[in-house]
Design a protein around this motif. Structure first.
Motif, PDB file in Angstrom:
ATOM      1  N   ALA A  52       0.810  -1.209   0.000  1.00  0.00           N
ATOM      2  CA  ALA A  52       0.000   0.000   0.000  1.00  0.00           C
ATOM      3  C   ALA A  52       0.849   1.268   0.000  1.00  0.00           C
ATOM      4  O   ALA A  52       0.324   2.362  -0.157  1.00  0.00           O
ATOM      5  CB  ALA A  52      -0.935   0.025   1.214  1.00  0.00           C
ATOM      6  N   TRP A  53       2.146   1.126   0.131  1.00  0.00           N
ATOM      7  CA  TRP A  53       2.979   2.316   0.138  1.00  0.00           C
ATOM      8  C   TRP A  53       4.351   2.000  -0.435  1.00  0.00           C
ATOM      9  O   TRP A  53       4.713   0.824  -0.574  1.00  0.00           O
ATOM     10  CB  TRP A  53       3.093   2.864   1.559  1.00  0.00           C
ATOM     11  CG  TRP A  53       3.292   4.340   1.570  1.00  0.00           C
ATOM     12  CD1 TRP A  53       4.409   5.017   1.948  1.00  0.00           C
ATOM     13  CD2 TRP A  53       2.360   5.339   1.164  1.00  0.00           C
ATOM     14  NE1 TRP A  53       4.223   6.359   1.798  1.00  0.00           N
ATOM     15  CE2 TRP A  53       2.977   6.588   1.317  1.00  0.00           C
ATOM     16  CE3 TRP A  53       1.051   5.304   0.662  1.00  0.00           C
ATOM     17  CZ2 TRP A  53       2.345   7.797   0.999  1.00  0.00           C
ATOM     18  CZ3 TRP A  53       0.417   6.495   0.345  1.00  0.00           C
ATOM     19  CH2 TRP A  53       1.063   7.720   0.517  1.00  0.00           C
ATOM     20  N   LEU A  54       5.106   3.027  -0.728  1.00  0.00           N
ATOM     21  CA  LEU A  54       6.476   2.839  -1.203  1.00  0.00           C
ATOM     22  C   LEU A  54       7.431   3.067  -0.048  1.00  0.00           C
ATOM     23  O   LEU A  54       7.246   4.008   0.721  1.00  0.00           O
ATOM     24  CB  LEU A  54       6.799   3.828  -2.327  1.00  0.00           C
ATOM     25  CG  LEU A  54       5.944   3.761  -3.593  1.00  0.00           C
ATOM     26  CD1 LEU A  54       6.382   4.852  -4.566  1.00  0.00           C
ATOM     27  CD2 LEU A  54       6.008   2.404  -4.244  1.00  0.00           C
ATOM     28  N   ASP A  55       8.430   2.225   0.052  1.00  0.00           N
ATOM     29  CA  ASP A  55       9.422   2.495   1.096  1.00  0.00           C
ATOM     30  C   ASP A  55      10.343   3.624   0.628  1.00  0.00           C
ATOM     31  O   ASP A  55      10.236   4.133  -0.479  1.00  0.00           O
ATOM     32  CB  ASP A  55      10.211   1.223   1.453  1.00  0.00           C
ATOM     33  CG  ASP A  55      11.061   0.742   0.298  1.00  0.00           C
ATOM     34  OD1 ASP A  55      11.497   1.562  -0.521  1.00  0.00           O
ATOM     35  OD2 ASP A  55      11.291  -0.469   0.203  1.00  0.00           O
ATOM     36  N   GLU A  56      11.272   3.984   1.524  1.00  0.00           N
ATOM     37  CA  GLU A  56      12.059   5.184   1.265  1.00  0.00           C
ATOM     38  C   GLU A  56      12.909   5.061  -0.011  1.00  0.00           C
ATOM     39  O   GLU A  56      13.018   6.002  -0.786  1.00  0.00           O
ATOM     40  CB  GLU A  56      12.938   5.462   2.500  1.00  0.00           C
ATOM     41  CG  GLU A  56      13.699   6.765   2.451  1.00  0.00           C
ATOM     42  CD  GLU A  56      15.088   6.576   1.856  1.00  0.00           C
ATOM     43  OE1 GLU A  56      15.537   5.407   1.759  1.00  0.00           O
ATOM     44  OE2 GLU A  56      15.706   7.587   1.484  1.00  0.00           O
ATOM     45  N   ARG A  57      13.482   3.890  -0.230  1.00  0.00           N
ATOM     46  CA  ARG A  57      14.299   3.713  -1.436  1.00  0.00           C
ATOM     47  C   ARG A  57      13.449   3.799  -2.696  1.00  0.00           C
ATOM     48  O   ARG A  57      13.832   4.413  -3.682  1.00  0.00           O
ATOM     49  CB  ARG A  57      15.015   2.348  -1.414  1.00  0.00           C
ATOM     50  CG  ARG A  57      15.953   2.150  -0.258  1.00  0.00           C
ATOM     51  CD  ARG A  57      16.761   0.879  -0.426  1.00  0.00           C
ATOM     52  NE  ARG A  57      17.946   1.091  -1.212  1.00  0.00           N
ATOM     53  CZ  ARG A  57      18.988   1.782  -0.801  1.00  0.00           C
ATOM     54  NH1 ARG A  57      18.984   2.348   0.378  1.00  0.00           N
ATOM     55  NH2 ARG A  57      20.038   1.926  -1.569  1.00  0.00           N
ATOM     56  N   GLU A  58      12.323   3.133  -2.649  1.00  0.00           N
ATOM     57  CA  GLU A  58      11.437   3.169  -3.818  1.00  0.00           C
ATOM     58  C   GLU A  58      10.952   4.589  -4.088  1.00  0.00           C
ATOM     59  O   GLU A  58      10.903   5.022  -5.244  1.00  0.00           O
ATOM     60  CB  GLU A  58      10.239   2.234  -3.583  1.00  0.00           C
ATOM     61  CG  GLU A  58      10.609   0.766  -3.580  1.00  0.00           C
ATOM     62  CD  GLU A  58       9.472  -0.116  -3.119  1.00  0.00           C
ATOM     63  OE1 GLU A  58       9.382  -1.249  -3.620  1.00  0.00           O
ATOM     64  OE2 GLU A  58       8.690   0.322  -2.262  1.00  0.00           O
ATOM     65  N   GLN A  59      10.604   5.261  -3.046  1.00  0.00           N
ATOM     66  CA  GLN A  59      10.185   6.654  -3.177  1.00  0.00           C
ATOM     67  C   GLN A  59      11.261   7.477  -3.883  1.00  0.00           C
ATOM     68  O   GLN A  59      10.976   8.187  -4.851  1.00  0.00           O
ATOM     69  CB  GLN A  59       9.935   7.217  -1.775  1.00  0.00           C
ATOM     70  CG  GLN A  59       9.391   8.617  -1.767  1.00  0.00           C
ATOM     71  CD  GLN A  59       7.900   8.593  -1.521  1.00  0.00           C
ATOM     72  OE1 GLN A  59       7.191   7.700  -1.940  1.00  0.00           O
ATOM     73  NE2 GLN A  59       7.429   9.585  -0.814  1.00  0.00           N
ATOM     74  N   ARG A  60      12.476   7.371  -3.389  1.00  0.00           N
ATOM     75  CA  ARG A  60      13.574   8.144  -3.991  1.00  0.00           C
ATOM     76  C   ARG A  60      13.801   7.711  -5.428  1.00  0.00           C
ATOM     77  O   ARG A  60      14.040   8.529  -6.311  1.00  0.00           O
ATOM     78  CB  ARG A  60      14.861   7.956  -3.185  1.00  0.00           C
ATOM     79  CG  ARG A  60      14.895   8.759  -1.908  1.00  0.00           C
ATOM     80  CD  ARG A  60      16.308   9.170  -1.464  1.00  0.00           C
ATOM     81  NE  ARG A  60      17.389   8.455  -2.104  1.00  0.00           N
ATOM     82  CZ  ARG A  60      18.016   7.399  -1.611  1.00  0.00           C
ATOM     83  NH1 ARG A  60      17.645   6.903  -0.448  1.00  0.00           N
ATOM     84  NH2 ARG A  60      19.008   6.850  -2.261  1.00  0.00           N
ATOM     85  N   ALA A  61      13.760   6.412  -5.656  1.00  0.00           N
ATOM     86  CA  ALA A  61      14.004   5.915  -7.015  1.00  0.00           C
ATOM     87  C   ALA A  61      12.938   6.418  -7.982  1.00  0.00           C
ATOM     88  O   ALA A  61      13.244   6.856  -9.089  1.00  0.00           O
ATOM     89  CB  ALA A  61      14.037   4.388  -7.016  1.00  0.00           C
TER      90      ALA A  61
END
Lengths: 174, 174
Positions: free
Chosen positions: A5-14
């Motif tokens: 349901a959400w993006l983790d921090e790495r995915e968000q940055r990527a």
DNA sequence: TCGTCATGGGTGACGTGTCACCGACACAGT
DNA sequence: ACTGTGTCGGTGACACGTCACCCATGACGA
């Protein structure tokens, strides 16, 4: 698998970087090309696709597949480029409801003049920053994602392109 | 260094793929989000930036830096979103010529409803295809290219952003 | 005090992209 | 013949993005 349901921090940055890099590079190149040649990225993409086709001629739907554009977008684009004298429409004798798009003299001049400038911009803003292994990683990522998308299209109803066309190339080239 | 007047075959493939992948992923996500929520990618980006700011309020120029948009584009976008009731303009007491943009109730509802859908699309069309080391390579590539662009801006006349703002994030988020 | 310049923000015109819809043709089944 | 259905292409309306330009405020030196 992490929480879907959400993006983790790495995915968000990527993901945000993926969008930001693309937008930044494209806008820089588009602006410079526009100033230097009067051609938009869309103009340039159409000119490149046509210039790579034998005789500078392509059926409209071939151009559509080559650029992976929507039908109407391409129609409008051709209309505008026709009014500027860069391309011309020609009727198709084989298929009475078909049409060709042909590069004009001015179209050839435009693309041959613009291509070296465009390449220089792509080098300057993109490849000059990259080490060879990063280019390699990009090639791998491209193939992976495009394959994923095509696979999804295939398992759903989307049929293959209606005609043999060189390759998919969106927006700005080469 | 290879011939700087042209791209070799690897560079050509890397560049066209870079554009094609980005366009394909973005268009899929944008279309689905539009159908499901009535929000465009631009709407969504503005809503996300505002929702991440304290009180859902931001000066116009802060929003401009956060999204890395052109001034006029943002003005028009805010005008349209205001007419749809998603955001509101508020005068700024400190700076008489400044203005705030504030998330309305409907704006909060829109972003909280759209975010999970958007994340699902980003997963489906992008991260589901990628192995962890590919995500890692993407992070590296993003930093490299963005650093390169910022460096180029710095050595030329471009000043730093006028204000402290979280981070650059273009188009679609999170 | 008066220009001058930079900054924050906006407006209007125009080019571009998308959506809904249309027209012409071909081919299937009935 | 008669009606779908699919393909190839186009049109018009409208939303979006960019460019040139404007207004108001404030800082600063002559």
């Amino acid at each position: 698998m992490t929480d879907p349901a959400w993006l983790d921090e790495r995915e968000q940055r990527a993901w945000r970087g993926f969008l930001a890099v693309n937008a930044a590079v494209r806008s820089r190149i588009a602006r410079q090309l526009q100033q230097e040649t009067g051609l938009s990225s869309a103009d340039y993409a159409v000119l490149v696709s046509l210039s790579e086709a034998p005789g500078g001629r392509l059926r409209v739907f071939q151009l559509r597949v080559a650029a992976d554009w929507e039908k109407t977008r391409l129609t409008h684009q051709i209309t505008r480029m026709t009014s500027r004298g860069l391309v011309a429409r020609e009727p198709c004798v084989d298929d009475p409801r078909g049409a060709f798009v042909v590069l004009t003299e001015a179209g050839w001049d435009a693309i041959t003049g613009a291509a070296p400038l465009h390449v220089a911009h792509v080098r300057r803003w993109f490849f000059d920053a990259l080490r060879p292994e990063q280019v390699e990683a990009l090639l791998d990522l491209n193939d992976t994602v495009l394959g994923h998308l095509r696979e999804a299209d295939r398992t759903m109803g989307v049929p293959c392109p209606p005609c043999d066309v060189p390759s998919s190339c969106d927006d700005v080239l080469p």
